[in-house]
Design an enzyme around this catalytic site. Structure first.
Site, PDB file in Angstrom:
ATOM      1  N   GLU A 123       8.790  16.302  15.272  1.00  0.00           N
ATOM      2  CA  GLU A 123       9.346  15.953  13.973  1.00  0.00           C
ATOM      3  C   GLU A 123       8.717  16.843  12.895  1.00  0.00           C
ATOM      4  O   GLU A 123       7.501  16.847  12.719  1.00  0.00           O
ATOM      5  CB  GLU A 123       9.082  14.479  13.656  1.00  0.00           C
ATOM      6  CG  GLU A 123       9.743  14.027  12.374  1.00  0.00           C
ATOM      7  CD  GLU A 123       9.560  12.546  12.097  1.00  0.00           C
ATOM      8  OE1 GLU A 123      10.507  11.903  11.636  1.00  0.00           O
ATOM      9  OE2 GLU A 123       8.448  12.038  12.348  1.00  0.00           O
ATOM     10  N   GLU A 131       8.210   1.183  11.809  1.00  0.00           N
ATOM     11  CA  GLU A 131       9.380   2.062  11.726  1.00  0.00           C
ATOM     12  C   GLU A 131       8.836   3.474  11.660  1.00  0.00           C
ATOM     13  O   GLU A 131       8.245   3.873  10.657  1.00  0.00           O
ATOM     14  CB  GLU A 131      10.223   1.714  10.488  1.00  0.00           C
ATOM     15  CG  GLU A 131      11.641   2.290  10.540  1.00  0.00           C
ATOM     16  CD  GLU A 131      11.709   3.719  10.058  1.00  0.00           C
ATOM     17  OE1 GLU A 131      11.756   4.626  10.929  1.00  0.00           O
ATOM     18  OE2 GLU A 131      11.702   3.939   8.854  1.00  0.00           O
ATOM     19  N   CYS A 182      13.496  10.141   7.971  1.00  0.00           N
ATOM     20  CA  CYS A 182      13.144   9.822   9.358  1.00  0.00           C
ATOM     21  C   CYS A 182      14.351   9.924  10.284  1.00  0.00           C
ATOM     22  O   CYS A 182      14.206  10.232  11.469  1.00  0.00           O
ATOM     23  CB  CYS A 182      12.499   8.447   9.450  1.00  0.00           C
ATOM     24  SG  CYS A 182      13.447   7.114   8.717  1.00  0.00           S
ATOM     25  N   LYS A 230       0.871  -1.161   0.000  1.00  0.00           N
ATOM     26  CA  LYS A 230       0.000   0.000   0.000  1.00  0.00           C
ATOM     27  C   LYS A 230       0.920   1.227   0.000  1.00  0.00           C
ATOM     28  O   LYS A 230       1.432   1.637   1.048  1.00  0.00           O
ATOM     29  CB  LYS A 230      -0.919  -0.001   1.223  1.00  0.00           C
ATOM     30  CG  LYS A 230      -2.041   1.041   1.158  1.00  0.00           C
ATOM     31  CD  LYS A 230      -1.539   2.387   1.589  1.00  0.00           C
ATOM     32  CE  LYS A 230      -2.489   3.499   1.211  1.00  0.00           C
ATOM     33  NZ  LYS A 230      -1.943   4.834   1.515  1.00  0.00           N
TER      34      LYS A 230
END
Length: 495
Positions: A398, A265, A300, A190
């Protein structure tokens, strides 16, 4: 022979883009006909209409995957044969490298020089690595009573749903499907609705390589598709890379359904610590700039917090500004460009809002902070703030954009405290000339990867990748990744 800027633009103009889902070995529109526009963030042009899959498409894909798994069409092949097919798949990724790199650049705004040199070869390497590894690992004979033969073996886990992000679409997908396919599982990918094009194209290459029908499928769409997969009672495992907030939702969906295995993750707010005995301040500054401005900060593991000792701060900031000057957003199709566009308007506005918070909360802007080329696309200058406190919003949340927070510390204990004072634990770095200090600090940093005197090194597949705390669980890359896509079985035979 390398293409010029004009040649890449010509290639892009002629490129035929597939936007349909790939289910049961064939491309197909969403059953209800729904689709969404996929746009180029560098110029706003529509690239394709992409299938927006729904519940009927999910059901069909899961059914095909389950049939493929139960039949043993893939899991029943000898590991060496699976490896041979996967090596052919990797070769096809190499052969179509220019096309796939162009799709990635058009879709998410990455510089073409990066997709060609990092994303595509890295993805092919991942598939090759697991193809080579799968027939070289085995089980165990347990040391038990001599009247019993005890075997410990690993078996494919079943239907795997891989929900992958938009910042490294093809590479993050390969980190999931590489080990999952090698272990014998059918995979349903996906892709993010922001970056579906390379996953869709890969499906045809997987079929050409010889991967059976139902074993490699792609369901584009929005978050509702991921939710349907995470809730599905016939999906055995979900592997997700993305935000911590969405990861928590996926873990909840798994708990509500069949307690499928969930591997996450997630986010990061990685500290990059520059100690006063840093062996090369100019090199540390160059690495710090690359650690946050490469890929437009949409990484990330981005080194979004630089912690610098008070005694060397002035010199470091001078070197940092010089290093940042080589990053300026330009047309991603120009091979000379090393900084492209922000992926879409939502992310663009989010990054600018964080820059505004830095200003309003009293951080001193060192450079950047403004949009660029607003007449063409979604570009933001490299931006850095000198932060009076580690508690500012831009130091804690973040951002996923080219925004760096510089934080001053007084000693090693202060640096470690600031570095670990976060909900995340994905990566960290320390710069020092003292090998004992390097080991001591690395041990105390709560992060899944720690770099010493470098940042974001180690594209080698032998290193596991993942985080502590709310940066997730499980590991991508390395032989450890295979553990995620297998179940342990103990077999005891009485003699």
């Amino acid at each position: 022979m390398a293409r010029t800027h004009a040649e890449w633009k010509q290639f892009a103009a002629q490129l035929k883009i597939e936007g349909r889902a790939f289910i049961a070995g064939e491309y197909c529109a969403a059953q209800d006909g729904k689709s969404f526009a996929c746009n180029n963030p560098a110029n706003g042009e529509k690239l394709a209409d992409v299938a927006w899959c729904g519940e009927a498409d999910v059901e069909r894909a899961v059914r095909a995957a389950r049939q493929a798994f139960d039949s043993g069409a893939w899991s029943g092949l000898p590991p060496r044969e699976r490896g041979r097919i996967l090596k052919r798949f990797a070769a096809l990724i190499h052969e179509h490298g220019d096309e796939l790199a162009l799709l990635e650049t058009l879709d998410v705004g990455k510089p073409i020089s990066d997709t060609l040199s990092v994303d595509l070869p890295g993805s092919a390497y991942c598939v090759e690595w697991f193809a080579e590894a799968i027939d070289k690992i085995g089980g165990e004979v347990a040391p038990v009573d001599p009247k019993v033969v005890g075997l410990v073996t690993r078996e494919a886990i079943g239907v795997v749903a891989a929900i992958v992000p938009w910042n490294y679409p093809i590479m993050m997908a390969s980190w999931k499907f590489g080990p999952a396919l090698a272990a014998g599982n059918p995979v349903i990918i996906k892709p993010s609705e922001k970056s579906p094009l390379t996953a869709i194209r890969l499906a045809a290459l997987a079929k050409e390589a010889g991967i059976p029908s139902g074993v490699f499928q792609v369901l584009p769409g929005a978050g509702d598709v991921g939710k349907l997969l995470a809730l599905h009672m016939d999906v055995d495992c979900v592997a997700f890379t993305g935000s911590t907030g969405v990861g928590k939702l996926i873990a909840g969906y798994a708990a509500q359904s069949n307690l499928k295995r969930v591997w996450l993750e997630l986010g990061g707010k990685s500290p990059n610590i520059i100690l006063p005995d840093c062996p090369d301040i100019a090199q540390a500054a160059r690495a710090a700039a690359g650690g946050i401005f490469y890929n437009m900060g949409e990484v990330c593991t981005a080194g979004s917090r630089v912690l610098v000792h008070r005694d060397i701060k002035a010199r470091f900031l001078q070197e940092l500004e010089a290093a940042a000057a080589r990053y300026y957003p330009q047309d991603p199709l120009d091979p000379a460009t090393n900084m492209g566009a922000i992926v879409d308007r939502i992310q663009y506005d989010k990054v600018l809002s964080y820059i505004g918070k830095g200003d309003s909360e009293g951080a001193k802007k060192l450079f950047g902070g403004k949009p660029a080329h607003t007449d063409t696309g979604l570009f933001i200058e490299p931006t850095a703030f000198d932060c009076p406190s580690a508690d500012l919003t831009i130091c804690r949340e973040e951002i996923f954009g080219p925004v760096l927070s510089v934080i001053t510390f007084n000693d090693v204990e202060d640096a470690i405290r600031i570095a670990n004072d976060t909900e995340y634990g994905l990566a960290a770095a320390v710069w020092t000339s003292n090998v004992s200090t390097a080991h001591q600090v690395a041990r105390r940093l709560r992060a899944g990867t720690v770099w010493v005197n470098c940042y974001d090194e180690g594209g080698d597949m032998n290193f596991p990748f993942g985080g502590f705390k709310q940066s997730g669980n499980g590991r991508d890359k390395s032989l450890h990744a295979l553990e995620k896509y297998t179940e342990l079985k103990s077999t005891l035979i009485k003699l």
